[in-house]
Design an enzyme around this catalytic site. Sequence first.
Site, mmCIF file in Angstrom:
data_model
loop_
_atom_site.group_PDB
_atom_site.id
_atom_site.type_symbol
_atom_site.label_atom_id
_atom_site.label_comp_id
_atom_site.label_asym_id
_atom_site.label_seq_id
_atom_site.Cartn_x
_atom_site.Cartn_y
_atom_site.Cartn_z
ATOM 1 N N HIS A 36 0.396 -1.413 0.174
ATOM 2 C CA HIS A 36 -0.018 -0.034 0.010
ATOM 3 C C HIS A 36 0.624 1.585 -0.416
ATOM 4 O O HIS A 36 0.153 2.672 -0.191
ATOM 5 C CB HIS A 36 -1.297 0.066 1.386
ATOM 6 C CG HIS A 36 -2.549 -0.984 0.638
ATOM 7 N ND1 HIS A 36 -2.421 -2.313 1.789
ATOM 8 C CD2 HIS A 36 -3.302 -0.716 0.079
ATOM 9 C CE1 HIS A 36 -3.046 -2.469 0.110
ATOM 10 N NE2 HIS A 36 -3.770 -2.089 0.023
ATOM 11 N N ARG A 52 -11.426 2.126 -4.872
ATOM 12 C CA ARG A 52 -11.042 0.994 -3.355
ATOM 13 C C ARG A 52 -11.963 1.986 -2.314
ATOM 14 O O ARG A 52 -11.430 2.880 -1.519
ATOM 15 C CB ARG A 52 -9.688 1.621 -2.712
ATOM 16 C CG ARG A 52 -9.250 0.587 -3.918
ATOM 17 C CD ARG A 52 -7.841 0.851 -3.348
ATOM 18 N NE ARG A 52 -6.539 -0.532 -4.541
ATOM 19 C CZ ARG A 52 -5.610 -0.194 -4.624
ATOM 20 N NH1 ARG A 52 -5.327 1.447 -5.990
ATOM 21 N NH2 ARG A 52 -4.826 -1.173 -4.954
ATOM 22 N N ARG A 86 -15.630 -1.494 -6.666
ATOM 23 C CA ARG A 86 -15.122 -2.454 -5.689
ATOM 24 C C ARG A 86 -16.066 -2.055 -4.667
ATOM 25 O O ARG A 86 -15.636 -0.888 -3.364
ATOM 26 C CB ARG A 86 -13.924 -2.478 -5.559
ATOM 27 C CG ARG A 86 -13.577 -3.743 -4.265
ATOM 28 C CD ARG A 86 -12.065 -3.469 -4.409
ATOM 29 N NE ARG A 86 -11.518 -3.499 -3.950
ATOM 30 C CZ ARG A 86 -9.833 -3.174 -4.347
ATOM 31 N NH1 ARG A 86 -9.294 -4.201 -4.277
ATOM 32 N NH2 ARG A 86 -9.305 -2.639 -3.130
ATOM 33 N N ASN A 131 -1.823 -7.419 -7.848
ATOM 34 C CA ASN A 131 -1.306 -7.334 -6.545
ATOM 35 C C ASN A 131 -1.612 -8.749 -5.530
ATOM 36 O O ASN A 131 -0.674 -9.380 -4.895
ATOM 37 C CB ASN A 131 -1.819 -6.048 -5.406
ATOM 38 C CG ASN A 131 -1.191 -4.783 -6.209
ATOM 39 O OD1 ASN A 131 -0.988 -4.604 -7.750
ATOM 40 N ND2 ASN A 131 -2.537 -3.901 -6.055
ATOM 41 N N ASP A 132 -2.674 -8.523 -4.930
ATOM 42 C CA ASP A 132 -3.026 -9.581 -4.543
ATOM 43 C C ASP A 132 -2.833 -11.269 -5.026
ATOM 44 O O ASP A 132 -2.815 -12.694 -4.415
ATOM 45 C CB ASP A 132 -4.636 -9.789 -3.571
ATOM 46 C CG ASP A 132 -4.807 -9.124 -2.695
ATOM 47 O OD1 ASP A 132 -3.600 -9.561 -1.606
ATOM 48 O OD2 ASP A 132 -5.722 -8.170 -2.493
ATOM 49 N N CYS A 180 -6.267 -4.168 -13.017
ATOM 50 C CA CYS A 180 -6.558 -3.045 -11.820
ATOM 51 C C CYS A 180 -5.280 -3.257 -11.252
ATOM 52 O O CYS A 180 -5.694 -1.662 -10.721
ATOM 53 C CB CYS A 180 -7.877 -2.700 -11.707
ATOM 54 S SG CYS A 180 -8.138 -4.081 -10.018
#
Length: 556
Positions: free
Chosen positions: A186, A288, A325, A438-439, A486
Site C-alpha cells: 500500500h 477502492r 469495488r 497485487n493479491d 486494475c
Amino acid sequence: METTLRGVGVSHGVAIGEVRHMGTAVLEPPAKQIPAQDAEREQGRARKAVEAVAADLMARGNLAGGEAQAVLEAQAMIAQDPELMADVDRRVAVGSTAERGIYDAFSHYRELLAGAGEYMAGRVADLDDVRNRIVARLLGVPMPGVPDSDEPYVLIARDLAPADTALLDPALVLGFVTEEGGPTSHSAILARALGVPAVVALPGAGELAEGTVVAVDGSTGEIFVEPSAEKRAELEAAAAARKAALAASTGPGATSDGHKVPLLANVGGPADVPAAVEAGAEGVGLFRTEFLFLDDSTKAPTEEKQVEAYRQVLEAFPEGRVVVRVLDAGADKPLDFLTPTDEPNPALGVRGLRSLLDHPEVLRTQLTALAKAAEGLPVYLEVMAPMVADRADAKAFADACREAGLRAKFGAMVEIPSAALRARSILQEVEFLSLGTNDLAQYTFAADRQVGAVSRLQDPWQPALLDLVALSAESAKAEGKSCGVCGEAASDPLLACVLTGLGVTSLSMGAASIPYVRATLAKYTLAQCERAAAAARAADSAEEARKAAQAVLSGE
Ligand code: PEP
Ligand code: MG
C-alpha cells in the site's frame, strides 16, 4: 560525500529534499526506580517537556487556523491540566522517571475518560496523542506518526498503512522511501495515488539521519544521499525532459495501429478524482471504497455519507465508466467492526467478499448507496467484488447486487489463483473480470505483499503470474466478456504492453502513471505487444521476462 542506496522504484519521478522519519509508536517506558535525590530533576524534565509540547501544539494551531486550531488548542490544554501534572509530580516523588510518571498519570486519566460517556471517550485518542508526544520528547525519539513539518520533505517509514495515509498532507510529501513493502504494497499504491516518486524495500532507509538531503529516483529505485550539485542538476533535467515528452501524448489509450485499450484510474475517493481527470483517465477502473471506511473503524459510514462520496466520483465521469469495488476489508486493511482479531493468518482468513457475506447488512447498505448515487446519471456503472474464489462467491455477490436493485454490470476480481483457473465458471455469474495482480501475485507465490524480503516474488513480471493473466483474458474472450487489470502491474508501461498482448481489455492505475502508459502503448502495434507477451511467458524468471519483452519491442 554522495552515496547511493538501492531499493525497488515503484513510482516514477525524482524528489529532492530533506529526510523526515515517520515516528514509530511510542513504547511503554521501563518502570525503573530513581533515587529520591533525582526526583526534583525528573519533575523539572517532565514539566519542561509538557510545556514544550503544549507550545508546539499551540504554534501549529495558529498556523493551521479554523477547526484544526480549536482541536490543537484543546490538546495543549490537556497537556497542561494542573491535576494531571500534580499526579505526575506525585508519581515521580515516589520513584518514577519523568517519562514513566507521564505515562502512568495519562493512563490513569485515560481510564477515567474512557468510562465517562461517549463524548469523553471520544477524547481518549487526543489524550494518547498528547502523552505520546511528551514521552517521545523525553526519550529523544521522533514524534509518533506523520512528521511535524511545515516544509516539504522526503518521508521515510518502515511501511505505511492505509490508515496513515489520511494524515499525510500531499502538499508536504515530496516522495517516499520505505524499508519494507514490495511493488504492490500500500505504500507503493499510495505513492502513485499522490503522484510522488517512491522507493520501497530499502532496509537501510531507517538509518538516514533526520534532515539529511536525499534525491529519490522512483524509476530506478536509487537514493542519492547528499547528492552533489551536478547530480541534482542531472536528475532534474532528466525528469523535466520526461515530463515534457509525456505532456505531448494525449487522447484515449491505444496501440500504434489503433487497438483501443481504455486507460482508467484507480481512486480511493473524491479527493483523487481531479488528478484522474487531469491525467486524461477514460473513467475509473478501481474505486477502492474501503478508504471511506477507514475514518472510523468501529462502524460503517452511513448510507447518506456513502451516497455523497460515490456521487462525487460518478459525476466526474459523466459519460465514462466507473468500476466501484465493494468494501475490501481485512488482512492489511482491518476494520474493528468486521475483521476477526483472532486469525493466525489474516491474509488467508475472512477478508474481502468473505467479510461482506458474513455481514450482509454492510454489503446491502453499500449497494443501496451506490444505486442511489447513480440514479439519474448517465454514467456507465460497474460494481465488482474483491477476493472472489469460485462460482458460489460470484453468485452470492451478483444475487446481493440484484436484491439491492442495482442497475449496473456486476463483476469479479481475479485475485486468487482459483478464480483465474476457473474464470469461465465464474463468468457464468458475472459480466466482467478485473485482475487484481497485487493479491494474485501474493497468493500465487505465497509471498506476503507487505514483506520487503519477498518482494522478488511480488514482481508482476513473474511468468507464472502472466500465465494466470493470459488464462483469465482468454476465458473472458471465449465468454464474450471483458477482462481488465486494475492491480499495480498495469502501471508499468512496458508490462502494460505485455498485458495488452495477453488480451487484457482495459488497464487501470494510479492517475500519475497514465501518461507513461499511454505514451508507451502508442509506440507499438498490437502484434508487437502479442509477440512481447509470448516472449515474456516463455521466460523462466521475472527478470528474463522483462528483458525478453524489451528485446521484442525494441526490435533487437
Ligand atoms: C489487487 O490486489 O491487485 C488490487 C487491485 O486490490 P488491492 O491492491 O486494493 O488489494
Ligand atoms: Mg486486492
